[in-house]
Design a protein around this motif. Structure first.
Motif, PDB file in Angstrom:
ATOM      1  N   GLN A 193      87.105  85.788  88.036  1.00 18.59           N
ATOM      2  CA  GLN A 193      86.935  85.425  89.442  1.00 18.59           C
ATOM      3  C   GLN A 193      88.281  84.979  89.998  1.00 18.59           C
ATOM      4  OE1 GLN A 193      83.930  82.536  90.355  1.00 18.59           O
ATOM      5  NE2 GLN A 193      84.444  82.518  92.508  1.00 18.59           N
ATOM      6  N   GLU A 194      88.822  85.798  90.867  1.00 17.89           N
ATOM      7  CA  GLU A 194      90.125  85.505  91.460  1.00 17.89           C
ATOM      8  C   GLU A 194      90.012  84.279  92.350  1.00 17.89           C
ATOM      9  OE1 GLU A 194      93.186  87.793  94.385  1.00 17.89           O
ATOM     10  OE2 GLU A 194      92.162  89.009  92.887  1.00 17.89           O
ATOM     11  N   PRO A 195      90.852  83.270  92.102  1.00 23.36           N
ATOM     12  CA  PRO A 195      90.759  82.053  92.919  1.00 23.36           C
ATOM     13  C   PRO A 195      91.222  82.297  94.347  1.00 23.36           C
ATOM     14  CG  PRO A 195      92.616  81.912  91.412  1.00 23.36           C
ATOM     15  CD  PRO A 195      91.898  83.184  91.098  1.00 23.36           C
ATOM     16  N   ALA A 196      90.594  81.581  95.263  1.00 27.55           N
ATOM     17  CA  ALA A 196      91.026  81.631  96.664  1.00 27.55           C
ATOM     18  C   ALA A 196      92.215  80.700  96.821  1.00 27.55           C
ATOM     19  CB  ALA A 196      89.882  81.194  97.572  1.00 27.55           C
ATOM     20  N   GLY A 197      93.034  80.969  97.784  1.00 28.59           N
ATOM     21  CA  GLY A 197      94.178  80.108  98.038  1.00 28.59           C
ATOM     22  C   GLY A 197      95.294  80.337  97.038  1.00 28.59           C
ATOM     23  N   VAL A 198      96.178  79.360  96.965  1.00 27.80           N
ATOM     24  CA  VAL A 198      97.356  79.442  96.102  1.00 27.80           C
ATOM     25  C   VAL A 198      97.315  78.270  95.124  1.00 27.80           C
ATOM     26  CG1 VAL A 198      99.877  79.385  96.032  1.00 27.80           C
ATOM     27  CG2 VAL A 198      98.716  80.533  97.928  1.00 27.80           C
ATOM     28  N   LEU A 199      97.533  78.557  93.850  1.00 27.31           N
ATOM     29  CA  LEU A 199      97.607  77.508  92.836  1.00 27.31           C
ATOM     30  C   LEU A 199      99.054  77.103  92.615  1.00 27.31           C
ATOM     31  CD1 LEU A 199      95.175  78.891  90.104  1.00 27.31           C
ATOM     32  CD2 LEU A 199      94.709  77.148  91.829  1.00 27.31           C
ATOM     33  N   HIS A 200      99.269  75.835  92.338  1.00 20.22           N
ATOM     34  CA  HIS A 200     100.586  75.334  91.949  1.00 20.22           C
ATOM     35  C   HIS A 200     100.441  74.838  90.517  1.00 20.22           C
ATOM     36  CE1 HIS A 200     103.770  71.965  92.187  1.00 20.22           C
ATOM     37  NE2 HIS A 200     104.298  73.060  91.684  1.00 20.22           N
ATOM     38  N   ILE A 201     101.191  75.435  89.608  1.00 22.17           N
ATOM     39  CA  ILE A 201     101.103  75.096  88.190  1.00 22.17           C
ATOM     40  C   ILE A 201     102.462  74.625  87.717  1.00 22.17           C
ATOM     41  CG2 ILE A 201     100.690  76.019  85.882  1.00 22.17           C
ATOM     42  CD1 ILE A 201      98.745  78.036  87.230  1.00 22.17           C
ATOM     43  N   VAL A 202     102.481  73.506  86.998  1.00 20.36           N
ATOM     44  CA  VAL A 202     103.689  73.014  86.354  1.00 20.36           C
ATOM     45  C   VAL A 202     103.422  73.076  84.864  1.00 20.36           C
ATOM     46  CG1 VAL A 202     105.272  71.075  86.041  1.00 20.36           C
ATOM     47  CG2 VAL A 202     104.223  71.491  88.292  1.00 20.36           C
ATOM     48  N   HIS A 203     104.295  73.782  84.140  1.00 21.16           N
ATOM     49  CA  HIS A 203     104.068  74.003  82.712  1.00 21.16           C
ATOM     50  C   HIS A 203     105.354  73.811  81.923  1.00 21.16           C
ATOM     51  CE1 HIS A 203     102.500  75.773  79.057  1.00 21.16           C
ATOM     52  NE2 HIS A 203     103.621  76.454  78.982  1.00 21.16           N
ATOM     53  N   ARG A 204     105.256  73.112  80.809  1.00 23.43           N
ATOM     54  CA  ARG A 204     106.376  72.957  79.876  1.00 23.43           C
ATOM     55  C   ARG A 204     105.962  73.578  78.553  1.00 23.43           C
ATOM     56  NH1 ARG A 204     110.333  69.450  81.727  1.00 23.43           N
ATOM     57  NH2 ARG A 204     109.676  68.195  83.492  1.00 23.43           N
TER      58      ARG A 204
END
Length: 189
Positions: free
Chosen positions: A156-167
């Protein structure tokens, strides 16, 4: 000569801006693997000065897949802004990634065959292949958060824009001990 009383130096940091394609078709996502690497990644590359993310992605796809396949992908809207911290080739990176939705155009060779497809990155060979959500679970994908994210994205493609911070690795604290592993996802409108 380095001062032995000081902690060892960390690799140099490089700030990088990258556009990546979330190319989906028939419940699968297109990934690529660079010859010599053990992991898979989303297609894309560096955003050059005075170049939009969409233009960078179109250029990278054409360079990597060739004109017959690379120009047959429609690039759509922004899905993810990913801040990725990782080390590769002895360099520490802080990568700002703009992941755009994309799909093969009707009649595209990418939509007509299952692949794999040969490509190039400079003088090195790239292999492109389609993967279903079930197949993603067994792959080494970089950044590491993509394995779970892409599986969910295909369902299921999410609506809107995701902000992900990953290390990819825990940062070092000033006392030399490892800090906490950080992986944060925020949904924005």
């Amino acid at each position: 000569m380095p001062d032995p009383s000081l902690p060892p130096s960390t690799p140099p940091w490089c700030l990088r801006h990258r556009a990546a394609a979330l190319v989906t078709h028939g419940g699968r996502v297109l990934l690529h693997q660079l010859d010599g690497d053990s992991f898979w990644a989303l297609p894309g590359g560096a955003i050059e000065p005075d170049e939009s993310a969409c233009d960078a992605l179109a250029r990278e796809l054409q360079e990597e897949l060739g004109a017959d396949r690379g120009t047959c992908i429609a690039v759509g809207s922004l899905a993810v802004v990913a801040e990725n911290f990782f080390a590769y080739g002895g360099v520490s990176y802080h990568e700002i990634g703009l992941y755009l939705r994309a799909s093969p155009l009707p009649g595209s060779p990418l939509a007509a065959t299952d692949g794999p497809y040969d490509g190039v990155e400079g003088a090195r060979r790239l292999v492109f292949a389609w993967f279903s959500a079930a197949e993603l679970a067994g792959l080494d994908i970089r950044p590491a958060f993509l394995r779970a994210f892409l599986g969910d994205f295909l369902k299921q493609e999410p609506a809107g824009v995701l902000h992900i911070v990953h290390r990819d690795t825990p940062p070092q604290k000033t006392d030399g001990t490892a800090g906490a592993h950080q992986h944060t996802a925020l949904t924005t409108g």
